[in-house]
Structures are given as C-alpha cells and as structure tokens.
Scaffold this active site. Structure first.
Site: not given
Length: 195
Positions: A83, A120
């Site tokens: 993006r 993560e």
C-alpha cells in the site's frame, strides 16, 4: 468525484470516516483498519496525499535540508510494499520528485541490499537495488500504517546503508499502543491519524 467538500473535516476525522474496521483479520483478535475506501474517494485521497507531503514543510530537520529552489526537503519518496507504493507514487508526483519501491525479498531483478525484520509469526526481508539511492540523497519514507515499527525500521536501515538521509517518515495511521514511533526514533514521524 468526492463525497466530501474539500476541507470539510480535519484529516484525522476524514480518514476515520472513510476507513473500515475489519475485526479478526488477518487472524482472530486483530482489528484491521482498511484504508482502501479512503484511497478510492478522489477528494479524500487528494487530501491524504497533500497531508503526507507536509513533513517537508513542517519538520525542521527536513526544512534545514530543503532544496535551494524552494522544493520539498526530500529528493525521493520511498514507498513500502504494497500500500505504501500507492501513496508514495502519488506523493512523489505531487512533490515533483522520484519514487522508489521498497520491495519484499526476491522481487527486484538486480543486485540488492537487504534488511530483515521481525513479525509476530517469524521474520521478513525488505530490499532495495544497490544503485537506487546516491549518498546524501534525502528520502521521505511513506507507508500506510505504523504499528510496531519493524517494517519502517528495516526500510530506514536500507536507505541509510546506501548513504541516503531519511528526512521523515509519513504514515496515514499510527497505532500508538504498539510503540512504533519509539522504535524508529530519532526519525521524525508524521502520522495523519493517531489511534
């Protein structure tokens, strides 16, 4: 055509109005802020692009490095996949500078420098062509979201490894509780919507 009159809402309220919260995406417990409705509205997108360009005008560090011709305090706008590409291209066009894609590993065809960062659930790598920045070139880094700061930290490392100067980091949304701003300090962060 935009559904809002220009300047009707402050930029943070405009982004909050157009963005869509998607619970449990990409995994349970995560609230994803979908910014694509902001980008698809011409007036909202124009305001976001204009606001992302502001670090050259308001950041003293960028102003001190400003161009003699009165142009922005950066020579290139670097956008982080994916993006960030949309935003960086629009900001660069608006500012009259070049644009540079910071890509995921294996996407660039020539010699690259790489920086790994933690996720993560593992690690990922960003890359730049070795000849994409000349020493001393001033770079505005643009992305959609600043969360933990790992992705931006890797992008900063790449720019600096090539001798570039990161004059500012500009993002649409900063997730303040995740501490990304502190992780990329002392680089100035220009966030349009801090939540």
């Amino acid at each position: 055509m935009s559904t809002l009159r220009d300047g009707e809402l402050p930029i943070d309220e405009l982004i909050a109005t157009f963005s869509v919260d998607v619970p449990d995406f990409p995994e349970p417990g995560v609230l994803f802020r979908d910014l694509t409705p902001v980008f698809s509205d011409a007036g909202a997108f124009r305001r976001v692009v204009d606001a992302l360009t502001e670090p050259a005008d308001v950041d003293p560090r960028a102003a001190a490095l400003g161009r003699a011709d009165g142009g922005p305090g950066f020579d290139l706008v670097a956008g982080i996949e994916a993006r960030g590409f949309l935003l960086a291209a629009a900001v660069a066009l608006d500012a009259g500078t070049g644009v540079l894609p910071v890509r995921k590993a294996g996407k660039l065809p020539r010699e690259v420098v790489s920086a790994e960062y933690a996720l993560e659930y593992g690690t990922a790598t960003l890359e730049l062509h070795t000849d994409s920045i000349t020493p001393g070139q001033r770079v505005l880094l643009v992305d959609d979201v600043l969360a933990t700061g790992g992705t931006l930290q890797a992008a900063i490392a790449l720019v600096e490894q090539l001798g570039g100067v990161v004059t500012a980091v500009a993002v649409v949304v900063e997730l303040m509780a995740l501490g990304g701003r502190e992780r990329i300090a002392p680089h100035p962060v220009h966030a349009l919507w801090r939540v």
